[in-house]
Structures are given as C-alpha cells and as structure tokens.
Design an enzyme around this catalytic site. Structure first.
Site, PDB file in Angstrom:
ATOM      1  CB  CYS A 170      29.717 -14.410  33.972  1.00 17.50           C
ATOM      2  SG  CYS A 170      29.361 -15.169  32.380  1.00 17.50           S
ATOM      3  CB  CYS A 174      27.419 -12.477  31.992  1.00 15.23           C
ATOM      4  SG  CYS A 174      27.080 -14.163  32.501  1.00 15.23           S
TER       5      CYS A 174
END
Length: 121
Positions: A51, A54
């Site tokens: 991600c 993230c």
C-alpha cells in the site's frame, strides 16, 4: 520526484525493520493492558506492504513520539483486523485506557494526526 522515490524507499525499509513483530488478539490485548496501566495512548497502524499511502503514512508516524504506535500488517493479522472491523488501509485506531476512541482512515499529514492526538489527551 527523486525525493519522493527516496522517501518511499526509506519507508519500505522502515516497515521491514520495525514491523517484524506480529500481533494476534492475545498479544495486542497485552499491549493495551500495559498502555492502560501506564495511562498512555496507543495508535494501531493497520497497513499492508503493498500500500503506497501506508508507506507515506509510516514516515509521518515515525515523527510522532507522543503515543505508542503498534504496526499491524492486515495480511498477517486478519483476526485482529476483523475484531476491530478494519476494512481499508491505512487505518489508524486510537486507543485510550485500552478502549478505541477514534478511527482514522487514509493518509493524513502530520498536523492532522497531531490534532487527533490532542483531541484525546
């Protein structure tokens, strides 16, 4: 562009270095119990290794020293994520006295995260 690529590379290294400890329901409960005894807040950072937001958020979280940050890979800890209804990444849950008090979904800049922390102090 070069700085962004270096930042993403460093965040991947940071995730690999810091997130080797996996939490299941029992060990995370122990973390919450200890934080409750110490009267400290806990941030549960739910992420995945693939991600992009993230990884960017990880860089921001590394700058915040006011709370204990527990990183949970949602791919490795599905039961813990199910327990707290984590549906998207990145998700940050703020725990105070062992109880969830706020859930933040998506990337947030440092000032927004600090505001969320201050709101619960």
């Amino acid at each position: 562009m070069y700085k962004i690529l270096i930042g993403l590379f460093l965040s991947v290294l940071c995730l690999q270095a810091k997130c080797q400890m996996q939490f299941d329901e029992g060990s995370f409960s122990e973390v919450l119990a200890k934080a409750k005894q110490e009267k400290r807040m806990v941030f549960m950072d739910c992420y995945t290794s693939w991600c992009g937001p993230c990884k960017m958020l990880s860089l921001v979280l590394d700058q915040i020293k006011d709370v204990k940050i527990v990183k949970v890979d949602v791919d490795e800890s599905p039961n813990l994520c199910k327990q707290y209804a984590i549906m998207s990444v990145p998700t940050l849950m703020i725990f105070k006295n062992g109880t969830p008090v706020d859930t933040l979904v998506g990337f947030m800049p440092k000032d927004s995260l600090k505001a969320a922390i201050i709101k619960h102090l």
